[in-house]
Design a protein around this motif. Structure first.
Motif, PDB file in Angstrom:
ATOM      1  N   ASP A  85       0.853  -1.197   0.000  1.00 29.66           N
ATOM      2  CA  ASP A  85       0.000   0.000   0.000  1.00 29.66           C
ATOM      3  C   ASP A  85       0.891   1.250   0.000  1.00 29.66           C
ATOM      4  N   GLU A  86       0.666   2.195   0.916  1.00 30.80           N
ATOM      5  CA  GLU A  86       1.535   3.380   0.877  1.00 30.80           C
ATOM      6  C   GLU A  86       2.583   3.313   1.984  1.00 30.80           C
TER       7      GLU A  86
ATOM      8  N   ASP B 263      -7.881  -5.720   1.196  1.00 26.82           N
ATOM      9  CA  ASP B 263      -7.311  -5.539  -0.151  1.00 26.82           C
ATOM     10  C   ASP B 263      -5.999  -4.781  -0.040  1.00 26.82           C
ATOM     11  N   HIS B 264      -4.977  -5.285  -0.734  1.00 25.36           N
ATOM     12  CA  HIS B 264      -3.671  -4.610  -0.674  1.00 25.36           C
ATOM     13  C   HIS B 264      -3.059  -4.491  -2.061  1.00 25.36           C
ATOM     14  N   GLU B 265      -2.139  -3.527  -2.137  1.00 25.70           N
ATOM     15  CA  GLU B 265      -1.380  -3.319  -3.371  1.00 25.70           C
ATOM     16  C   GLU B 265       0.094  -3.556  -3.021  1.00 25.70           C
TER      17      GLU B 265
ATOM     18  N   SER C 210       3.202  -3.556  -9.969  1.00 20.64           N
ATOM     19  CA  SER C 210       2.404  -3.714  -8.759  1.00 20.64           C
ATOM     20  C   SER C 210       1.354  -4.785  -8.978  1.00 20.64           C
TER      21      SER C 210
ATOM     22  N   ALA D 247      -2.386  -6.312  -7.203  1.00 17.70           N
ATOM     23  CA  ALA D 247      -3.453  -6.125  -6.215  1.00 17.70           C
ATOM     24  C   ALA D 247      -3.807  -7.493  -5.645  1.00 17.70           C
TER      25      ALA D 247
END
Ligand SMILES: Nc1nc2c(c(=O)[nH]1)N[C@H]1C(S)=C(S)[C@@H](COP(=O)(O)O)O[C@H]1N2
Ligand SMILES: [Mo]
Length: 517
Positions: free
Chosen positions: A448-449, A479-481, A511, A513
């Motif tokens: 994520d960030e 949910d993650h990136e 990336s 998801a």
């Protein structure tokens, strides 16, 4: 006033086209498979379609883009033939004019292909003649269905005769199509039987004078979904402009090193095999590889150092470009300085312990660590011409690609991919990273960030290959990136700025998801 159904005409047109293409494939067994009209016209299309369309085709059909092109061309041709056949019912000349146009296009395409001799015109010409005969037989000749007169009411006998005539026509037309398709496939089959696979099976490669370093034990993490450190030959990506794979017999093969050199060289396959060979792992990459894509592979190549051959030929001052030319006329331009700077630029004959597979350039190709394939890796190479970048643009340059193509630092997440039933807790995130000839210094992963976290790098044979990496993630539900980036050994981190593959390679972070829970 007479009238024959346009449907009959359409069938006759398709039959004529099928006969033309089928017979042409058989003639092309003798005149060379690249002179068959379907392949010749397809080749012209490949060389001239806009880059965006080609990229679209690669995206859509992947490595099957060539089959898609041939099937698509055949379908289009079938539609045209049906229309012309339908017109031919009213205007007979339209049918023969149509055949004439197709013949002209086929002949022009075949004759303008690189290295085409006058015999290349034969498949299209003989095919057109057969198409003309077929059309005549089915539209006006003995197989033509009886004409229906509109003004007079036909008698029972007349109607029966007309019906029998139509059956005869239908049987004839369908038989022509079936026969032509069978002929076409037989022609193709014969062409591949005449391939150089037997010659390849007889090749005995010498042992390398300088073997490749052993693959270190930890180079391959052997995780499911993670690309293996060494790519097997049958899984290695294939990219080229060749609609039919060039068949180059090693006994006929010669390489000319010429142009702006003091001493021109000419080598046979035997000459090449007699030289001391080196073996090296090099990771090849395609400039058309999207971020996260798989147009990249790592193999053990056996060959002769190009530096030695160039030193013997003695390039003249200003000859800053080596143009590789393949048996089918494709060209690529490599900086002379790169080929001579001491890196393992090879004139390769072996791939992972076997003679080069035919589709990977048998009998001889070029491999240069650190450069994308389109500016270095000429397959089926027959010429190296010393020239300058100012004087000559190789195949892809006028089509919008950069003349210089060093491989950009990149990294890819192989696992996890997609939303594949991950549970909260420890998850191994892994992939590959590459910065050929500079080497990968560091790989980092971001969730994520969050903060960038350093991954563990597996070992690698050298800086000329990719490297696997892995990172242990304590996954939480939701949910993650996941994102990845690499830093090369010059200290440069790959840019996050997304760029298209044109003109000199994609950039941006890969990336994926994922859903955990
Ligand atoms: N003769 C020939 N060689 C060629 C090409 C081509 O179109 N024709 N394509 C190049 C490109 S763009 C790449 S990425 C590599 C791919 O090599 P591979 O098919 O063995 O993976 O071959 C290079 N050599
Ligand atoms: Mo490529």
């Amino acid at each position: 006033m007479t009238r024959k159904s346009w449907k009959f005409g359409a069938l006759a047109g398709v039959a004529a086209a099928a006969v033309a293409l089928g017979l042409a494939e058989v003639v092309a067994v003798v005149t060379g498979s690249r002179s068959a009209p379907l392949v010749a016209v397809g080749g012209v299309v490949v060389d001239h379609v806009p880059e965006s369309l080609k990229q679209f085709a690669i995206t859509l059909f992947g490595v099957h883009d060539k089959t898609a092109l041939l099937v698509g061309t055949a379908i289009l041709l079938g539609l045209f033939a049906a229309v012309i056949g339908a017109l031919c019912v009213r205007w007979l000349w339209a049918g023969f004019a149509g055949i004439g146009v197709f013949a002209a296009v086929g002949v022009a395409a075949a004759l303008t292909r690189p290295d085409a001799g006058p015999a290349a015109a034969l498949p299209a010409l003989l095919g057109a003649a057969a198409a003309g005969a077929t059309l005549w037989l089915l539209v006006v000749g003995p197989l033509a269905p009886a004409e229906v007169t509109e003004l007079v009411a036909p008698s029972v006998q007349e109607e029966e005769e007309a019906l029998a005539g139509r059956r005869r026509f239908l049987r004839g037309g369908l038989l022509f199509i079936a026969g032509a398709v069978a002929l076409g496939f037989a022609g193709r089959w014969l062409s591949t039987r005449r391939s150089v696979s037997t010659a390849r099976a007889e090749v005995r490669l010498p042992a390398p004078a300088t073997p490749a370093p052993e693959v270190p034990a930890g180079a391959d993490l052997r995780l499911a979904d993670l690309a293996s450190y060494v790519t097997p030959n049958d899984a290695f990506y294939r990219i080229d402009t060749a609609l039919v794979v060039p068949q180059v017999d090693p006994t006929d093969w010669t390489l000319r090193i010429h142009g702006r050199v003091r001493k021109e060289l000419r080598l046979t396959y035997a000459d090449l095999l007699a030289r001391p060979m080196v073996e090296r792992y090099v990771t090849l990459a395609c400039v058309s590889n999207e971020v996260g894509g798989d147009l990249i592979g790592n193999a053990r190549w056996l060959g002769v150092p190009l530096k030695q051959l160039l030193d013997e030929a003695q390039p003249l001052d200003g000859a800053d470009q080596v143009v590789g030319r393949s048996a089918d006329g494709w060209t690529c331009g490599t900086p002379t300085a790169v080929m001579r700077d001491g890196r393992d630029a090879l004139l390769a004959v072996g791939m992972n312990g076997a003679p080069l597979p035919i589709e990977h350039g048998f009998p001889v190709r070029v491999v240069v660590p650190g450069l994308y394939g389109y500016v270095s890796a000429t397959k089926w190479v027959v010429e190296l011409e010393l020239t300058s970048f100012a004087d000559y643009d190789a195949y892809w340059v006028p089509r919008g690609w950069s003349a210089q193509g060093p491989i950009k630092t990149q990294s890819r997440i192989d696992t996890p991919r997609g939303r594949n039933g991950l549970r909260p807790g420890p998850v191994t995130v892994a992939g590959v990273a590459w910065a050929q000839h500079r080497g990968v210094a560091k790989v980092e992963v971001q969730v994520d960030e969050g903060l960038w976290q350093e991954a563990r790098l597996a070992s690698a044979v050298s800086d000329d290959t990719w490297v696997q990496w892995s990172w242990n993630w304590e996954a939480t539900a939701g949910d993650h990136e996941l994102r990845v980036r690499a830093t090369d050994k010059t200290g440069a981190t790959q840019t996050s700025q997304p760029a298209d593959v044109v003109p000199d390679g994609a950039t941006g972070y890969h990336s994926v998801a994922v859903t955990v829970g």
